[in-house]
Design an enzyme around this catalytic site. Structure first.
Site, PDB file in Angstrom:
ATOM      1  N   ASP A 177       0.795  -1.236   0.000  1.00 17.27           N
ATOM      2  CA  ASP A 177       0.000   0.000   0.000  1.00 17.27           C
ATOM      3  C   ASP A 177       0.818   1.272   0.000  1.00 17.27           C
ATOM      4  OD1 ASP A 177       1.083  -0.033   2.527  1.00 17.27           O
ATOM      5  OD2 ASP A 177      -0.742  -0.744   3.495  1.00 17.27           O
ATOM      6  N   HIS A 229       6.011   5.310  13.284  1.00 18.22           N
ATOM      7  CA  HIS A 229       6.380   6.158  12.151  1.00 18.22           C
ATOM      8  C   HIS A 229       5.218   6.656  11.312  1.00 18.22           C
ATOM      9  CE1 HIS A 229       5.712   2.411   9.950  1.00 18.22           C
ATOM     10  NE2 HIS A 229       5.540   3.173   8.883  1.00 18.22           N
TER      11      HIS A 229
END
Ligand code: UD1
Ligand code: UDP
Length: 381
Positions: free
Chosen positions: A98, A209
């Site tokens: 993705d 992150h």
């Protein structure tokens, strides 16, 4: 029959880790002419994976720059790859997951009328902004792709719900294949990891992150981790910090200077998987860690509002902790103080396959190109 010319395109660390075993599988089979094009959306973190698996790409778009925007990544991958595809003329392009590399590569292949196969197809949260931009990327890749390699039956059902019903192969996740290369005997090569005390300390490995966590969610996550470290002096937190400058700055500001929090450089996949295998539990907002930690029998607190990986939550090894400081702190505290809760989560379960996703994808491609006559059901884990 002429070998099927397959081009794998990837550019970030997680795609590289999960495409590496597939590249190695296709490369050693005479039925394929396998080539790799890296976008280098990540430079160092990608190169670490390439070195780990000894992969030398045929093409390198070298797009990464500091502060890169989604539009910049999309347009530079689209432009760069279009020339590469005209030259290499693969029969099939494989993309993974993705990322923006994966989306732009699928689009570039479509523009050249080259079929796309989507590895790790069918993960969904149904929230277009979370994870952002990944949920939209993978939905669009699903629409573009002609072949869908879904890790689980749930992922295949998600595609069916979007009226994608043809050429879906349930294969397991290639990350489990990758771990056959990386975990090994568990010993560390880096002096930094060798210096960490695993015998008298309980090590929590953490990563964080995600773009949708930038700002208050990330700060709240870090405050929770700091409270945990300050409350338990027999705990060491090891955090290999992502190279995104935003993440690094926030981590150093909120977690720097705490004696039992180790902010270290990103690890290569081998060291990372070994660190996880020696840890007490994992705190993360990563996608990949939610698949790896259950296979290693490590509880995972997922510091996100949602997950596209419900299988491990259902199996009981992953808990969706959210991004509130108090809830993350309470759940981590529970794991550190309640043996029953810990033991219930620390079971090796593996909803993501048997480590043979790559041979299955290879067979499914051959089936799709008329080179074998197995049926899709034959490829299930
Ligand atoms: C990307 C993916 C995300 C994936 C993550 C895995 C998109 C939009 N996001 O997010 O889905 O979960 O990778 O880590 O595709 N940097 C370096 N060196 C590196 C890698 C990154 O310096 O080796 C720095 C650069 O300044 C770069 C920044 O990190 O601009 C952000 O990288 P980017 O790929 O844009 O976003 P990620 O947050 O890494
Ligand atoms: N990983 C790694 N070194 C690190 C941190 C993570 O090799 O320092 C691995 C991790 O084991 C997993 C993958 O990188 O295989 C996950 O990547 P990341 O968290 O960057 O992205 P996500 O999975 O969230 O897309």
């Amino acid at each position: 029959m002429k070998p099927v010319k397959v081009m794998l395109v990837f550019g970030t660390r997680p795609e590289a880790i999960k495409m590496a075993p597939l590249y190695l599988e296709l490369k050693q089979r005479p039925e394929f002419n396998c080539i790799a094009c890296v976008t280098a959306q990540h430079r160092k973190m990608l190169d670490d994976v390439l070195a780990c698996f000894d992969i030398k790409p045929d093409y390198d778009l070298d797009v990464m720059k500091d502060g890169q925007t989604l539009s910049y990544i999309t347009s530079s991958v689209l432009n760069g790859l279009s020339d590469v595809l005209k030259e290499a003329k693969p029969d099939l392009v494989l993309v993974h997951g993705d990322t923006t590399t994966a989306f732009a590569a699928a689009l570039a292949a479509f523009y050249e009328k080259i079929p796309v196969g989507h590895v790790e197809a069918g993960l969904r949260t149904y929230d277009r902004y979370s994870p952002y931009p990944e949920e939209m990327n993978r939905s669009l890749i699903g629409r573009i792709s002609e072949y869908h390699f879904a890790p689980t039956a749930q992922n295949a059902r998600n595609l069916n719900l979007e009226n994608i019903t043809e050429n879906i192969f349930i294969t397991g996740n290639t990350v489990i294949d990758a771990m056959k290369y990386t975990v090994g005997d568990g010993s560390f090569r880096s002096t930094k990891l060798r210096s960490i005390d695993f015998s008298s300390k309980r090590v929590i490995t953490m990563t964080c992150h995600r773009r949708e966590n930038y700002g208050e969610p990330m700060e709240s996550i870090f405050r929770a981790v700091k409270r945990i470290a300050e409350s338990f002096d027999d705990v060491s937190v090891v955090y290999p910090v992502h190279l995104s400058p935003y993440v690094g700055e926030t981590a150093r500001r909120l977690l720097g200077g705490v004696p039992n929090i180790h902010l270290i450089e990103p690890l290569d996949a081998m060291e990372m998987h070994r660190l996880m295998s020696k840890s007490f539990f994992i705190m993360t907002d990563s996608g990949g860690l939610q698949e790896e930690a259950p296979a290693l029998g490590k509880p995972v607190l997922v510091m996100r509002r949602e997950t596209e990986r419900p299988e491990a939550v259902e199996a009981g090894t992953v808990e969706l902790a959210g991004v509130s400081e108090d809830r993350i702190y309470d759940l981590a505290r529970e794991l550190l103080t309640d043996r029953t809760i810990y033991d219930r989560m620390a079971r090796a379960v593996n909803p993501y396959g048997d480590g043979n996703a790559c041979p299955r994808i290879a067979e499914a491609i051959l089936f799709s190109f008329g080179a074998n006559n197995k049926r899709p059901e034959d490829f299930r884990p």
